[in-house]
Design a protein around this motif. Structure first.
Motif, PDB file in Angstrom:
ATOM      1  N   PHE A 172     -54.277  87.908 -13.872  1.00  0.00           N
ATOM      2  CA  PHE A 172     -55.853  87.091 -15.008  1.00  0.00           C
ATOM      3  C   PHE A 172     -57.099  87.010 -13.672  1.00  0.00           C
ATOM      4  CE2 PHE A 172     -55.847  83.875 -18.073  1.00  0.00           C
ATOM      5  CZ  PHE A 172     -57.602  83.442 -18.334  1.00  0.00           C
ATOM      6  N   ASN A 173     -57.332  86.813 -12.291  1.00  0.00           N
ATOM      7  CA  ASN A 173     -58.135  86.590 -11.629  1.00  0.00           C
ATOM      8  C   ASN A 173     -58.896  88.789 -11.853  1.00  0.00           C
ATOM      9  OD1 ASN A 173     -57.984  84.360 -10.450  1.00  0.00           O
ATOM     10  ND2 ASN A 173     -56.403  84.585  -9.262  1.00  0.00           N
ATOM     11  N   GLN A 174     -57.906  89.567 -11.703  1.00  0.00           N
ATOM     12  CA  GLN A 174     -58.179  90.789 -12.282  1.00  0.00           C
ATOM     13  C   GLN A 174     -59.315  90.906 -13.367  1.00  0.00           C
ATOM     14  OE1 GLN A 174     -54.886  93.370 -11.329  1.00  0.00           O
ATOM     15  NE2 GLN A 174     -54.591  92.499  -9.865  1.00  0.00           N
ATOM     16  N   PHE A 175     -59.065  90.712 -14.386  1.00  0.00           N
ATOM     17  CA  PHE A 175     -59.573  90.524 -15.307  1.00  0.00           C
ATOM     18  C   PHE A 175     -61.021  90.026 -15.373  1.00  0.00           C
ATOM     19  CE2 PHE A 175     -60.146  88.286 -19.665  1.00  0.00           C
ATOM     20  CZ  PHE A 175     -60.897  89.355 -20.123  1.00  0.00           C
ATOM     21  N   ILE A 176     -60.589  88.512 -15.013  1.00  0.00           N
ATOM     22  CA  ILE A 176     -61.719  87.749 -14.588  1.00  0.00           C
ATOM     23  C   ILE A 176     -63.357  88.459 -14.312  1.00  0.00           C
ATOM     24  CG2 ILE A 176     -63.225  85.846 -13.617  1.00  0.00           C
ATOM     25  CD1 ILE A 176     -60.337  84.413 -13.883  1.00  0.00           C
ATOM     26  N   ALA A 185     -50.876  89.743 -23.260  1.00  0.00           N
ATOM     27  CA  ALA A 185     -51.260  91.236 -23.137  1.00  0.00           C
ATOM     28  C   ALA A 185     -51.286  91.655 -21.691  1.00  0.00           C
ATOM     29  CB  ALA A 185     -52.845  91.619 -23.534  1.00  0.00           C
ATOM     30  N   LEU A 186     -51.432  90.286 -20.608  1.00  0.00           N
ATOM     31  CA  LEU A 186     -50.955  90.650 -19.227  1.00  0.00           C
ATOM     32  C   LEU A 186     -50.061  89.944 -18.539  1.00  0.00           C
ATOM     33  CD1 LEU A 186     -54.558  88.205 -17.765  1.00  0.00           C
ATOM     34  CD2 LEU A 186     -54.184  90.654 -18.326  1.00  0.00           C
ATOM     35  N   ALA A 187     -49.068  89.932 -19.863  1.00  0.00           N
ATOM     36  CA  ALA A 187     -47.869  89.443 -19.703  1.00  0.00           C
ATOM     37  C   ALA A 187     -47.233  91.008 -19.470  1.00  0.00           C
ATOM     38  CB  ALA A 187     -47.283  88.362 -19.680  1.00  0.00           C
ATOM     39  N   ASN A 188     -47.360  91.305 -21.115  1.00  0.00           N
ATOM     40  CA  ASN A 188     -46.750  92.329 -21.574  1.00  0.00           C
ATOM     41  C   ASN A 188     -47.347  93.585 -20.384  1.00  0.00           C
ATOM     42  OD1 ASN A 188     -45.378  92.655 -23.390  1.00  0.00           O
ATOM     43  ND2 ASN A 188     -47.516  91.745 -24.793  1.00  0.00           N
ATOM     44  N   LYS A 189     -48.676  93.477 -19.610  1.00  0.00           N
ATOM     45  CA  LYS A 189     -48.481  94.511 -18.551  1.00  0.00           C
ATOM     46  C   LYS A 189     -48.262  95.290 -17.613  1.00  0.00           C
ATOM     47  CE  LYS A 189     -53.145  96.881 -16.629  1.00  0.00           C
ATOM     48  NZ  LYS A 189     -54.770  95.808 -15.974  1.00  0.00           N
ATOM     49  N   ILE A 190     -47.647  93.878 -16.828  1.00  0.00           N
ATOM     50  CA  ILE A 190     -47.045  93.523 -15.610  1.00  0.00           C
ATOM     51  C   ILE A 190     -45.357  93.377 -16.292  1.00  0.00           C
ATOM     52  CG2 ILE A 190     -48.711  92.583 -14.202  1.00  0.00           C
ATOM     53  CD1 ILE A 190     -47.655  89.480 -14.389  1.00  0.00           C
ATOM     54  N   ASN A 191     -44.972  93.654 -17.037  1.00  0.00           N
ATOM     55  CA  ASN A 191     -44.032  93.482 -17.499  1.00  0.00           C
ATOM     56  C   ASN A 191     -43.220  92.250 -17.528  1.00  0.00           C
ATOM     57  OD1 ASN A 191     -43.659  95.838 -18.805  1.00  0.00           O
ATOM     58  ND2 ASN A 191     -43.403  97.427 -16.066  1.00  0.00           N
ATOM     59  N   ALA A 192     -44.030  90.706 -17.612  1.00  0.00           N
ATOM     60  CA  ALA A 192     -43.016  89.430 -17.057  1.00  0.00           C
ATOM     61  C   ALA A 192     -42.136  88.918 -18.379  1.00  0.00           C
ATOM     62  CB  ALA A 192     -44.616  88.277 -17.269  1.00  0.00           C
ATOM     63  N   SER A 193     -41.589  89.858 -18.541  1.00  0.00           N
ATOM     64  CA  SER A 193     -39.691  89.432 -19.545  1.00  0.00           C
ATOM     65  C   SER A 193     -39.490  88.470 -20.047  1.00  0.00           C
ATOM     66  CB  SER A 193     -38.742  90.368 -19.655  1.00  0.00           C
ATOM     67  OG  SER A 193     -39.080  90.373 -18.009  1.00  0.00           O
ATOM     68  N   LYS A 194     -39.295  86.990 -18.371  1.00  0.00           N
ATOM     69  CA  LYS A 194     -39.246  86.472 -18.223  1.00  0.00           C
ATOM     70  C   LYS A 194     -39.746  85.243 -18.959  1.00  0.00           C
ATOM     71  CE  LYS A 194     -35.806  86.917 -14.621  1.00  0.00           C
ATOM     72  NZ  LYS A 194     -35.474  86.562 -13.106  1.00  0.00           N
TER      73      LYS A 194
END
Length: 391
Positions: free
Chosen positions: A147-151, A192-201
């Protein structure tokens, strides 16, 4: 290289906790979860005790450790790098006690030193805890970073400010903001960010319960880990000596070892601590004139401490300690005394106020049919609250 990695890990976790705006990593918070029995074995700050309050041999005892004293005089020691640098001093306890007779007159002096050879419960300096804490929140940490990188990619300053405010409300503030209350574009961005980093949990979590508070969800796993570490092993060794008012040095010398280990799941509202204590005592042989150290006694005391905790903050409220003691006299045996003797012991420890305990100790000697009772008052205080919170 190993030291550099450890220090970097410490800084990483400290920065994570600051970003979360919590005090969960504070030594004060860690100390509040320890049992009264633990604080009698190893104290993180200061303790003032009155032992055997209504008995003939009273004691007024003060216990601390070098780091607590140093931090009281120099709050800069609470800075994370300094705190870790002097971590071994936190494992050392020293105590001084004045003995009083039945008329409350000075009757002797006791000094002791204890050191924790193994202390896996102190989460503030445990490398294992640091690694586990970061891994427990791995997806939340990576989502926060993403999220910080997106900002950082937002060119418009005003838009960047708005998104940063949203980020703070989601990841940093103790607010009532839940995922389902966010606007659709923000929800889509997080997914979208969660999918990008594979945050499946994390994705599964918001699917099961869209009303989750992301910050609180990350904090819960951290809090659970803190409680789990209260079951870890503590092993101390120590030595103490007694000097009577006739100024005979080292009248009694005791070499001791004590081990604590939690048994039940510490996430429950009650737990059991295994408590094993051994002592080798060199004692004044009262049969002979003068004072000496010719009477030697070994004692082995295995037991367990049943801890009842508050369901609100997991602090210990009442503790029941049960143990059996085996004593063997190696030399200096008295007339009509047995070489081996068994006693059964019990201690009820009640937290009266936040840091004040009243332990009632009872010992039963089945051979002689004697019952002994001792009432103590123990006040655990920190004295460096401002220093800890300030750093």
């Amino acid at each position: 290289m190993k030291k550099i990695i450890v220090i970097l890990s410490l800084l990483l976790i400290f920065n994570f906790c600051i970003a979360q705006k919590t005090k969960t990593f504070s030594p004060l918070t860690a100390d509040s979860l320890t049992t009264g029995n633990y604080k009698d074995v190893l104290n993180s700050f200061f303790q003032l005790a009155v032992n055997n309050l209504i008995g003939p041999d009273k004691e007024l005892k003060f216990t601390s450790n070098p780091f607590a004293v140093m931090a009281k005089m120099n709050p800069e020691l609470m800075v994370d790098t300094n705190y870790y640098k002097y971590r071994h001093l936190r494992s050392l306890n020293f105590s001084f006690a004045g003995k009083l007779d039945t008329s409350y007159r000075f009757n002797g002096f006791i000094s002791s030193v204890n050191y924790a050879i193994i202390n896996k419960r102190d989460i503030t300096i445990s490398q294992s805890f640091l690694t586990s804490a970061y891994n427990a929140n791995d997806e939340f940490n990576r989502l926060n970073d993403a999220f910080n990188q997106f900002i950082a990619t937002i060119a418009d300053a005003e838009e960047r400010r708005k998104v940063r405010k949203i980020h703070a409300a989601i990841f940093m503030d103790s607010s009532t903001v839940t995922f389902n209350k966010l606007d659709k574009p923000t929800q889509d961005l997080i997914i979208a960010l969660a999918n990008k980093i594979n945050a499946s949990k994390f994705l599964n979590l918001i699917k099961i319960d869209p009303a989750i508070n992301i910050r609180k969800a990350s904090q819960q796993s951290f809090d659970s880990l803190k409680k789990l570490f209260q079951n870890k092993l503590l092993w101390t060794v120590g030595i103490n000596d007694t000097t009577y008012k006739d100024q005979f040095l080292f009248s009694n010398i005791s070499i001791s070892s004590q081990l604590l280990k939690g048994v039940l799941n510490p996430l429950r509202n009650n737990n059991i601590e295994l408590d094993i204590k051994t002592n080798f005592n060199f004692i004044d042989d009262t049969v002979k004139a003068g004072r000496d150290l010719k009477r030697s006694v070994f004692s082995f005391e295995p037991g367990f401490n049943w801890v009842l905790k508050s369901k609100y903050n997991q602090q210990s409220l009442v503790e029941f300690k049960f143990s059996g003691s085996y004593n063997h006299v190696f030399s200096g045996i008295y007339k009509n005394e047995k070489n081996d003797r068994l006693t059964f012991n019990g201690t009820v420890r009640v937290r009266v106020f936040n840091d004040i305990w009243i332990p009632l100790e009872i010992k039963y000697d089945p051979d002689r049919g004697n019952v002994f009772g001792f009432i103590n008052i123990k006040a655990n205080f920190k004295g460096i609250t401002k220093a800890v919170n300030g750093k």
